[in-house]
Design a protein around this motif. Structure first.
Motif, short mmCIF file in Angstrom:
data_model
loop_
_atom_site.label_atom_id
_atom_site.label_comp_id
_atom_site.label_asym_id
_atom_site.label_seq_id
_atom_site.Cartn_x
_atom_site.Cartn_y
_atom_site.Cartn_z
N VAL A 248 0.45 3.16 -7.58
CA VAL A 248 1.42 4.19 -7.95
C VAL A 248 0.81 5.56 -7.70
N SER A 249 1.53 6.42 -6.96
CA SER A 249 0.98 7.72 -6.60
C SER A 249 1.89 8.89 -6.97
N TRP A 250 3.09 9.00 -6.34
CA TRP A 250 3.91 10.19 -6.59
C TRP A 250 5.38 9.92 -6.27
N GLY A 251 6.21 10.92 -6.50
CA GLY A 251 7.63 10.84 -6.21
C GLY A 251 8.36 12.00 -6.84
N ILE A 252 9.66 12.04 -6.65
CA ILE A 252 10.51 13.06 -7.27
C ILE A 252 11.28 12.40 -8.40
N LYS A 259 15.25 8.95 -3.76
CA LYS A 259 13.89 9.45 -3.98
C LYS A 259 13.02 8.31 -4.53
N PRO A 260 12.69 7.35 -3.68
CA PRO A 260 11.91 6.19 -4.14
C PRO A 260 10.49 6.57 -4.51
N GLY A 261 9.83 5.69 -5.23
CA GLY A 261 8.43 5.90 -5.56
C GLY A 261 7.55 5.76 -4.35
N VAL A 262 6.50 6.59 -4.28
CA VAL A 262 5.56 6.56 -3.17
C VAL A 262 4.22 6.02 -3.68
N TYR A 263 3.63 5.13 -2.89
CA TYR A 263 2.42 4.41 -3.28
C TYR A 263 1.34 4.59 -2.23
N VAL A 264 0.09 4.53 -2.67
CA VAL A 264 -1.02 4.44 -1.73
C VAL A 264 -0.91 3.10 -0.99
N ARG A 265 -1.01 3.13 0.32
CA ARG A 265 -0.96 1.90 1.12
C ARG A 265 -2.35 1.25 1.05
N VAL A 266 -2.44 0.09 0.42
CA VAL A 266 -3.73 -0.53 0.16
C VAL A 266 -4.47 -0.90 1.44
N SER A 267 -3.75 -1.27 2.50
CA SER A 267 -4.43 -1.60 3.75
C SER A 267 -5.17 -0.38 4.30
N ASP A 268 -4.63 0.83 4.11
CA ASP A 268 -5.31 2.03 4.57
C ASP A 268 -6.52 2.31 3.69
N LEU A 269 -6.38 2.09 2.41
CA LEU A 269 -7.50 2.23 1.48
C LEU A 269 -8.64 1.29 1.89
N MET A 270 -8.29 0.04 2.21
CA MET A 270 -9.30 -0.93 2.62
C MET A 270 -10.01 -0.48 3.90
N ARG A 271 -9.24 0.06 4.83
CA ARG A 271 -9.82 0.54 6.08
C ARG A 271 -10.80 1.68 5.81
N THR A 272 -10.38 2.59 4.93
CA THR A 272 -11.24 3.73 4.61
C THR A 272 -12.55 3.29 3.97
N LEU A 273 -12.49 2.30 3.09
CA LEU A 273 -13.67 1.85 2.38
C LEU A 273 -14.47 0.80 3.16
N GLY A 274 -13.91 0.32 4.24
CA GLY A 274 -14.59 -0.72 5.00
C GLY A 274 -14.52 -2.08 4.36
N TRP A 275 -13.49 -2.28 3.50
CA TRP A 275 -13.32 -3.56 2.84
C TRP A 275 -12.45 -4.47 3.68
N THR A 276 -12.72 -5.76 3.63
CA THR A 276 -11.86 -6.75 4.25
C THR A 276 -11.07 -7.43 3.15
N ARG A 277 -10.27 -8.41 3.49
CA ARG A 277 -9.41 -9.09 2.52
C ARG A 277 -10.26 -9.73 1.42
N VAL A 278 -9.76 -9.63 0.18
CA VAL A 278 -10.43 -10.32 -0.94
C VAL A 278 -9.43 -11.28 -1.57
#
Length: 278
Positions: A248-252, A259-278
């Motif tokens: 959960v991140s932001w919205g209006i 005005k749907p809820g906006v979320y951090v995309r976890v696949s992008d987070l994983m890419r940034t951290l260098g994590w693979t699937r857990v």
């Protein structure tokens, strides 16, 4: 002019312990302004990976100091929203908050005999987080002791069908249930749908309402509104097909049509951290 709202009740803090844990996180692999609108009660045992962030010093003891949500992706590793750890939310720099804890396994925040409260040993806030655009809105908490076996949820990597538009998902938290400050003591969830990027881009084209970035965000809810995350849910999990796809991140507003809820995309987070699937 409407104000773009994050969903919580910093200067990046990088600690050596976190850097070490982040490296371990890749080996492990081999979620505003909204509690849940249009939701229903759930037991912590149904989503044991959903945790509450707590600081009684900063937020009082009325609701055990809860101010944001989080999700356990490792027994000692919790993800949350970067803005939850900002000075704007905490009221002082993160390094001065000495009682930051995670509450796990507790449906009702006031049931002190249930679940456990675990101190946060170290915190890492994404240094690329942009508070103006909300891009990169994630942080990693390292706990002082591990959560029980079975408290962890797997993350959906890029290309996972859990991200498919139209798919069913659920968001969890202790946030505002009405959009006007009705905060429950017990955990709730709401069923939502993952929405197409094109719809989200139309809803948030930039400017005062904020801009949707499909590479690092996804949005979910109902096109007619009514089911959504809300204030106090920030950092909490959005789950589809049994896997974590968003924070959960932001919205209006909360539950507004268009005005749907906006979320951090976890696949992008994983890419940034260098994590693979857990």
């Amino acid at each position: 002019m409407r104000r773009r709202l994050v969903r919580a009740l910093a200067r990046p803090l990088v600690l050596a312990a976190v850097a070490s844990a982040l490296s371990a996180g890749s080996a492990l692999a081999a979620t505003s302004d909204r509690v849940v609108i249009g939701g229903f009660p759930v037991e912590a045992s149904d989503s044991p990976w959903t945790v509450a962030l707590s600081s009684r010093n900063r937020f009082g003891g009325t609701r055990a100091g809860q101010f944001c949500g989080g999700v356990a992706v490792g027994r000692s590793t919790v993800l949350t929203a970067a803005h939850c750890l900002s000075e704007e939310v905490l009221g002082e720099p993160l390094e001065r908050v000495h009682d930051l804890k995670v509450i796990a396994g507790r449906t009702n925040l006031l049931s002190a005999g249930d679940g456990q409260e675990v101190a946060v040993r170290a915190a890492w806030v994404n240094p690329a987080y942009d508070g103006a655009s909300n891009v990169g809105d994630f942080a990693v908490l390292i706990l002082a002791r591990p959560l029980p076996v079975g408290s962890v949820i797997g993350m959906a990597a890029a290309g996972d069908p859990a991200y498919a538009a139209g798919g069913e998902a659920a968001v969890y938290g202790w946030g505002d249930t009405s959009g006007v400050g009705d905060y429950p003591n017990s955990l709730r969830a709401a069923r939502v749908r993952v929405l197409p990027d094109a719809l989200c881009e139309d809803a948030y084209p930039g400017g005062a309402d904020g801009g949707y970035d499909a590479s690092s965000m996804l949005c979910a809810g109902e096109t007619v509104g009514g089911r959504d995350a809300c204030q106090g849910d920030s950092g909490g999990p959005l789950v589809a097909r049994g896997r974590l796809i968003g924070l959960v991140s932001w919205g209006i507003g909360c539950g507004r049509a268009g005005k749907p809820g906006v979320y951090v995309r976890v696949s992008d987070l994983m890419r940034t951290l260098g994590w693979t699937r857990v």
